[in-house]
Every structure is written in C-alpha cells, then in structure tokens.
Design a protein around this motif. Structure first.
Motif, mmCIF file in Angstrom:
data_model
loop_
_atom_site.group_PDB
_atom_site.id
_atom_site.type_symbol
_atom_site.label_atom_id
_atom_site.label_comp_id
_atom_site.label_asym_id
_atom_site.label_seq_id
_atom_site.Cartn_x
_atom_site.Cartn_y
_atom_site.Cartn_z
ATOM 1 N N VAL A 173 0.877 -1.174 0.000
ATOM 2 C CA VAL A 173 0.000 0.000 0.000
ATOM 3 C C VAL A 173 0.917 1.227 0.000
ATOM 4 C CG1 VAL A 173 -2.150 -0.872 0.932
ATOM 5 C CG2 VAL A 173 -0.298 -0.401 2.483
ATOM 6 N N VAL A 174 0.735 2.081 -0.998
ATOM 7 C CA VAL A 174 1.680 3.174 -1.223
ATOM 8 C C VAL A 174 1.058 4.501 -0.831
ATOM 9 C CG1 VAL A 174 3.226 4.214 -2.909
ATOM 10 C CG2 VAL A 174 2.515 1.853 -3.196
ATOM 11 N N GLU A 175 1.855 5.368 -0.236
ATOM 12 C CA GLU A 175 1.383 6.712 0.087
ATOM 13 C C GLU A 175 2.500 7.704 -0.247
ATOM 14 O OE1 GLU A 175 -1.714 9.120 1.444
ATOM 15 O OE2 GLU A 175 -1.741 6.957 1.200
ATOM 16 N N ASP A 176 2.102 8.842 -0.795
ATOM 17 C CA ASP A 176 3.064 9.879 -1.162
ATOM 18 C C ASP A 176 3.327 10.765 0.053
ATOM 19 O OD1 ASP A 176 4.446 12.008 -2.273
ATOM 20 O OD2 ASP A 176 2.605 12.964 -2.976
ATOM 21 N N CYS A 177 4.601 10.944 0.407
ATOM 22 C CA CYS A 177 4.879 11.746 1.605
ATOM 23 C C CYS A 177 5.348 13.154 1.260
ATOM 24 C CB CYS A 177 5.910 11.053 2.479
ATOM 25 S SG CYS A 177 7.512 10.937 1.723
ATOM 26 N N GLY A 178 5.243 13.549 -0.007
ATOM 27 C CA GLY A 178 5.570 14.925 -0.368
ATOM 28 C C GLY A 178 7.003 15.289 -0.005
ATOM 29 N N GLU A 179 7.227 16.563 0.338
ATOM 30 C CA GLU A 179 8.604 16.941 0.617
ATOM 31 C C GLU A 179 8.800 17.590 1.979
ATOM 32 O OE1 GLU A 179 9.988 19.762 -2.255
ATOM 33 O OE2 GLU A 179 7.982 20.445 -2.694
ATOM 34 N N SER A 180 7.810 17.507 2.867
ATOM 35 C CA SER A 180 8.007 18.124 4.179
ATOM 36 C C SER A 180 7.637 17.138 5.284
ATOM 37 C CB SER A 180 7.131 19.377 4.296
ATOM 38 O OG SER A 180 5.797 18.997 4.478
ATOM 39 N N PRO A 181 8.135 17.368 6.499
ATOM 40 C CA PRO A 181 7.803 16.472 7.601
ATOM 41 C C PRO A 181 6.294 16.420 7.875
ATOM 42 C CG PRO A 181 9.545 17.976 8.248
ATOM 43 C CD PRO A 181 9.076 18.418 6.911
ATOM 44 N N GLU A 182 5.576 17.539 7.614
ATOM 45 C CA GLU A 182 4.131 17.533 7.848
ATOM 46 C C GLU A 182 3.442 16.519 6.954
ATOM 47 O OE1 GLU A 182 5.989 20.540 7.790
ATOM 48 O OE2 GLU A 182 4.426 22.027 7.372
ATOM 49 N N THR A 183 3.733 16.613 5.650
ATOM 50 C CA THR A 183 3.064 15.690 4.737
ATOM 51 C C THR A 183 3.534 14.270 4.987
ATOM 52 O OG1 THR A 183 4.659 16.460 3.119
ATOM 53 C CG2 THR A 183 2.409 17.221 2.849
ATOM 54 N N GLY A 184 4.778 14.119 5.429
ATOM 55 C CA GLY A 184 5.278 12.792 5.759
ATOM 56 C C GLY A 184 4.474 12.169 6.875
#
Lengths: 467, 330
Positions: A126-137
């Motif tokens: 199951v894949v999730e995109d964590c973007g480029e910041s700790p918040e989105t992570g």
C-alpha cells in the motif's frame, strides 16, 4: 463603554471555548484510553484476513500449561506500507523506490511463492506519497496507519520526513524499515525501526576502508589525509565517518574542511588542500561542487596519491562525468547498492528491473531491493519463531533481530554490497558497507569490495609523482 | 459551517464565534479520534490561523506581505530550540517566540514604512526576508535537523503521543485570531487600515498616520504567527532551516486573496476549504498519479480567480443576496 462590553464578551467567549475544549478533550482522552487496548475503533479496518481454523492437532505450542491449543491464524496477505516522496523535489528517488518495491513484491509473491512459513501468504503493497516536508510525511504515515495498519512499513528516503514517519510508526508499534541514511535516525532510542542500508557515516567509513585496503595491497604507505565535505547534514555525517576510520588506522588528519554545497569557486579550497599536501583526500561532494573541485584540482596540478569520494553523489555519476570530462578520471565514490555484484539473485533482480523499466537501478531502487527482501526474510523468520502470532510487533522485532544473513542462506544478503546482514538492537545493520565505484576511461565501474569481472581498482593515481 | 455569513455583520459575531468554537471542538469526536483526521484538522486550523493573521496586514491594510512563514518559523525556532536545548517549556517559549517575531517585524516594518516601500517592492522585500532568515538559521545551525524531545504525554513540554491537545490549543488561538479580526474590523484601527488599503495616498491626505497604523497591523500579525510557531514545531517535532519556507508565505497570501481581501468569512472559508482539498487530492492521487493533485489544485485556483475575482467573499455575497430574495431568481 462599548469597548468594555466587547472585551467582556470576548473574555466570556474565550472562557466558554476553553471549557468546551477541556471537557471535550477530557472525554476524548478518556475515550481513547478506554478503547486503547483494542486499536482505536476507526483504525480497526481489517488488515490481515485472519480466518481462524481450529487445529486440534498437537501443534508445537510453546506454552504447556494451557491444554486447549490456541487456534493458529491463517494469514493470506501481509500488507506492507510504502511511504516515499512521489511528488516534489525528491520525486525522482521516491518514484524509483516505488518501482523497485513493486518489482520486489512481484518477485516475492510469484517467484518465491509468498511467505512460506505463513502458509504462502502474499505481500501486498500500500503506497502513500509523503511529499517533501515532515508535515506531509506524518500525514501520509497517519493515513496509512489509520486506513490499513500494516505490520511493516518501508520509507521514506529523506531523513527529516523519515523522522516524522518514525514517530507515527513507533507510537503505533509498526515496524519501519528505513531507507534514509542519516545516522541520527537510529540513535533516538526507537524500538521498531530497522535500517539495512549503510548509514551516512558508513559511507565515509567505506571510503576510508577502501583507501586503506588498497594502500596495503599496493604496498604504499598512507600517512596523512584531508577530509572535506559540503555542509549538509548528510555530508557532515559521511565525513565524520571517514575521519573516525582514518584516525583508527593511525593516519594523520591534516584538516577537515566544510564548504557550502553551492560553492561557486573551488580555488581557495583546493589551494588550501594543496598547501597541506596530504597523501590522500577524502571528499564528500554534492554534484556541482564535485565537478568544480575536480576541474580545479586538474588546473592547479595538485597530484596527491589518491582522491576518494564518499556519499553516493558527485564524481562518478554520468552527469558529473559528462560535465567534468577527463578531470574526474580515477575518482571514486561510495554507493549503498552495487548493481554489478556478481551474485545469482543480484544479477536476476537487476536484469528484471532493466527489462521492466528500461533503466539501471540506482541508489534509491537498490536500497529498496534488499530492504524489501529483508522484510520477506524477517516475516519467514517470524512465522517459524512465533507460529501463533507472527505479526505481533514485538514478535516481528525479535524476528528481525534474529536474522543473520549471508550470501549462502539469503537472497537479501546477495543483493547487499557486503553480503552480510545482521541487526544491532538499535536497528542498524552490523555489517553495513558500501560499494565503491571508480571512473575508469570515462565510465563508472564497480571496483570494491567485489570488482566487476576482469577489473582492478586504479590505485594510486597514475599521475602521482611518488614520495 | 454554521452560517459564516453572519460573520460579515458585527452584532452576531459572538454567536458565530461560539458556533465555530463548538463545531471545531466537536470535530475530533465526529472524526472518531482517528489520528490521521485529527492531525489533518490541526494542519487546517494552523493554516487558517496563518491566513486570518495575514488578513490583518494583507486584507485590511492592503500590504502584500509574503513573510508569514518567516515569522511563524522564527517563533517556532525560538520556542523549539529553547525546548530542545534548554528544556524550557513552550508555555514560556511561545510568548517569547511571539515577542521575537514582533521585534523582527518592527525592525522590518519601521524602515520599510518609513521609506515608503510599497506594493510590489514591499512584497519583494518580505519574500526576501524569509530567504534571509532561512540563510541566517542555516549559517548558525547548519543543515542539522533538531528533533523535539519525545514524551508520551507531557503538558510541560507540550509533547503528546496524540494530536488532540495541540489541536485544541490551535482552536483556541484560531478563535482569538478570529475575534481580533472582527474587533479590528469594527474599530478605528480597522477603518484606518481599510482606508490605507483602498488608497494610501488619500488616507495620508486625510490625516491618517499611515506609517504607524501599518506598523500596528504588522506587529499584531507577526505576534500571532510567532506565537503559533511553537505549536507548529511541536506538531511536526522538527526544527530545521527548511521551516523558513518562502513557498508557504506565498500560499498563505494566495489563500487570503482567494478568500476575498479583508472578508473574514471568505478568508476563513478559503483556508479551510483549500487546505482540506489540497490534502484530499494529495492522498487521493499522490500515490497513483503523482503530481496530478498539484495540477488540479492550481486549476481550481485559476477558476476561482477568473470567475470570482473578489474571491470566496464574492460567492458569499451572492448566496446572501439569493437568500434575501427567497432563493428565486438570480
């Protein structure tokens, strides 16, 4: 008058809000505590299809006191969460990691028949995109956990994002296999993190080991060194690893220099190094600075015994070779993955990756190759050690710690540069190490510890005048 | 949302705030204490605070300030570093952060307003401020990431293993910011600021001390952001030079503009809707079609911008008119 009334209403509002918040918050916390033993109601989406079949046969139950043997869970599918930066500045790495993970899951499910000790259970990504910041992570990790609650997660390549993800997995007791390299991540006392890949300082250590090993083989004596790095958290850790290893070998560190990664003129830096006149230079470049340094070294006629790069970027990648041309000939760099390692499974995985995606796997994909395979082998182990409850986080942790993998008994080890994997209690691989690539005739070639067939590292630099 | 239209008026402001307070207080309960949604709700509230704070300088006073992320990160850095290095409670760190941000705002605002830096040049200098702060932080602390200490449940450190406490703190700050917005709008300061926003020269000709009132607005805006920075840092549990994010400063201004400059309800709605939508699109498409969420988000901004240049406030006015007419006709 009007102002006073407004203030008092405002105060009343704020007090009302605080009271409401406190009451609701209190109820919230209480509710959370009450439901705590069973994972919170909403997160209870069934992750592992546990059809309970009663086996009344004498199963090897470790607890002799309870006569009715526990029902053995039948697991059909194990979810593996993958959190990678699929968008933003680091998307290149995340995309390749995702490709590699998908390939590995297919290999594990189709070619290896799933997890044998769990009755051939299949892995599901199951894949999730964590973007480029700790918040989105953190958002991505929370979402994966609350939606699927996978027993194991893999990610997130960028260290600051991984730190955010690890906070979530640690709280939820999800095993996180990290593919980020900054040392600190395994030094925070987290219990459920593991890292197969060589951490940053292991990159520096490998660069130093390579130089020391080659000097011994060629019968030259290295007495002094200069270490320099671009000033990022990663660069600093890599350089520190090299410094410690060189000191251990009794080599004198003349200086440890740091410079900004976007340096525009390397002349002062290189002339300082030239003045110190070390036998060897260990350099941790980014991209552009590596090109500059190599060109300046050539221009200034600085001819040390050897210049070794460390930290997986710069000098030996195709773009740097294109930009620096002849100047980077004989430079080396360290990589977390060795695509040329001549083991059966490594060759197979590389050719499958090439066939499916039309390119060679690099650092980001390579780390995922062996990380996913370690996940598979740990699950196998958990199934053998704890047949009653293999996916319990503490059981999984013990299974990871019990792994002792080498080329003969493991596919994961065959994919790993040093060919050995065993975890320390903090989650780091005890036998972590990198591969060394060298630019030979304008081509990056793997020369150490397992050289490409028929290839010898060039050491010392042929233009070294000798002592 | 419970009648945000009412916010446009002054009298029913109290009821609106109470309604919003109750709605926000109940959100975690409604979401079943799902950590993902509560964390997301906290993010949404945080952005809403930023946009509402920005509304004071950007909406009322009409100064296109792009440094919101800079002030917030500065306050966050003060509070976060005190906590990480000296174990000082954020209860002290946050006011200090607010004070530091206000101090910087004064240093920034006094000369720029004194020398009449306006419009595009003001926007540029504020955008530059974020970059300068980022570089200065980088020079001092390097690219090292500083992690907040880990505590399972500590009110002293404001560190929790769940997000509800920080969420409720953010809600309280949001309500205070909302109330400040309403108060300022209906006060002398607000009228002066609106006049400055409409036409600064004319306002000056009327005898308004534009420099002073712009500075007041800037200080209020910076203090709110500096204060909330401490919570932001504890929410992400990391302090690094990347917090000084010029892009976030632009996003906040864009939300303020899309919301309708100076309209509290519009700005409030824009922040809530856009941030939620952004995350929804990211989690929907981020893994399957990477990047498409940014595309959709950008397109939506363009559509709103073209259809309703006055922003969400324009929609609100339109609906209110329709309601007043009994929903018939258009």
């Amino acid at each position: 008058m009007k102002v006073r009334r407004a203030i008092s209403t405002a105060v009343a509002v704020i007090i009302a809000v605080i009271i409401t918040a406190a009451v609701v918050g209190g109820i919230a916390y209480y509710a959370a505590l009450v439901t705590a033993p069973a994972p919170t109601p909403v997160t209870k989406t069934v992750t592992v299809t546990q059809t309970v079949t009663k086996t009344v046969t004498a199963s090897p139950s470790p607890s002799p006191t309870t006569t009715p043997t526990k029902p053995k869970p039948v697991i059909k599918e194990v979810l593996i969460g993958l959190v990678e930066p699929l968008t933003g500045a680091h998307a290149v790495f995340g995309q390749e990691a995702k490709m590699a993970a998908e390939l590995m899951v297919d290999i594990i499910n189709k070619e290896l028949g799933g997890i044998k000790s769990l009755g051939g259970a299949k892995l599901k990504l199951v894949v999730e995109d964590c973007g480029e910041s700790p918040e989105t992570g953190k958002l991505a990790a929370e979402k994966l956990v609350s939606q699927y609650h996978p027993p194991i997660m893999v990610g997130a390549y960028i260290s600051r994002i991984t730190a955010g993800v690890a906070e979530v997995t640690e709280r939820e007791k999800v095993i996180l296999v990290m593919d980020a390299l900054v040392d600190e991540l395994t030094e925070k006392g987290w219990k459920y993190v593991f890292r197969v890949a060589p951490k940053a300082s292991a990159h520096g250590k490998s660069a130093a080991d390579f130089v020391i090993d080659m000097a011994k083989k060629k019968g030259v004596k290295v007495e002094s060194a200069v270490v320099m790095n671009e000033d990022s958290i990663f660069g600093r850790y890599v350089a520190n690893g090299a410094v410690i290893e060189l000191k251990k070998a009794g080599i004198k560190i003349l200086d440890h220099l740091e410079y900004p990664y976007d340096i525009s003129d390397a002349t002062p830096l290189v002339s300082k190094v030239k003045e110190l006149n070390p036998d060897i230079v260990i350099s941790v470049p980014y991209f552009h600075d590596g090109v500059l340094i190599a060109k300046t070294v050539a221009q200034m006629g600085f001819k040390p015994m050897f210049i070794a790069g460390a930290g997986a970027c710069g000098y030996t990648d195709p773009d740097s070779i294109k930009a620096a041309g002849k100047a980077v000939e004989w430079y080396t760099n360290t990589y977390s993955y060795n695509p040329a390692r001549p083991t059966e499974w490594n060759k197979k995985v590389v050719s499958m990756f090439k066939e499916r995606y039309g390119k060679l796997p690099t650092e980001a994909g390579g780390i995922i190759f062996y990380s996913m395979m370690v996940v598979k082998e740990a699950l196998e182990k958990a199934g053998e050690m704890f047949p009653d409850d293999p996916l319990n986080p503490d059981h999984l942790r013990e299974a990871f710690l019990a792994l002792d993998l080498n080329d003969k008994n493991s596919i994961a080890a065959q994919l790993y540069p040093t060919g050995r994997i065993k975890f320390a209690p903090n989650g780091d691989n005890v036998y972590a190490g990198t591969a060394v690539l060298q630019v030979i005739k304008g081509e990056p070639r793997v020369v150490w510890p397992d050289a490409e067939p028929g290839l010898e590292p060039i050491f010392p630099r042929p233009d070294w005048p000798g002592k | 949302m419970v009648k945000p239209v009412a916010l446009l008026g002054g009298k029913s402001a109290l009821y609106s705030i109470i309604a919003i307070a109750i709605a926000l207080a109940l959100i975690p309960l409604v979401l079943g204490y799902n950590m993902y949604y509560v964390y997301l709700a906290a993010q949404v509230v945080l952005v809403t605070i930023m946009v509402l704070a920005w509304n004071i300088i950007g909406g009322y006073a009409g100064q296109l300030d792009l440094a919101s992320s800079g002030y917030m990160a500065l306050g966050g850095a003060v509070s976060g570093l005190l906590l990480a290095f000296y174990n000082v409670t954020p209860w002290l760190g946050m006011p200090l952060g607010a004070l530091t941000a206000a101090g910087l705002a004064f240093l920034m605002g006094y000369p720029t307003f004194r020398f009449g830096v306006k419009e595009v040049w003001y926007a540029l200098s504020t955008a530059a401020l974020v970059v300068i702060l980022q570089r200065v932080f980088w020079l001092i602390y390097g690219s090292t990431e500083i992690y907040m200490p880990i505590h399972r449940w500590s009110w002293y450190h404001l560190r929790f293993s769940r997000y509800e406490p920080l969420y409720y703190m953010l809600v309280v700050i949001l309500l205070v910011t909302l109330w400040l917005n309403i108060r300022i709008k209906n006060s002398k300061l607000g009228y002066y600021l609106t006049a400055i926003g409409e036409d600064e020269l004319a306002a000056e000709a009327l005898g308004i001390d534009t420099r002073r009132y712009k500075l007041y607005a800037l200080l209020i805006y910076a203090s709110i952001l500096g204060f909330v920075g401490g919570i932001y840092v504890n929410l992400t549990s990391i302090v690094s030079f990347r917090m000084f994010d010029p892009w976030l400063g632009i996003v906040v201004a864009v939300m303020g503009i899309i919301g309708g400059l100076g309209s509290i309800a519009g700005v409030f709605m824009a922040a809530v809707i856009l941030r939620t939508l952004e995350e929804y699109l990211r989690s929907m498409f981020g893994a399957t079609i990477p990047g498409i969420h940014l595309l959709i988000y950008g397109l939506l901004l363009i559509v709103v911008g073209v259809l309703k240049p006055e922003g969400f406030a324009g929609f609100l006015k339109y609906f209110r008119r329709r309601l007043a007419r009994g929903g018939s006709g258009g």
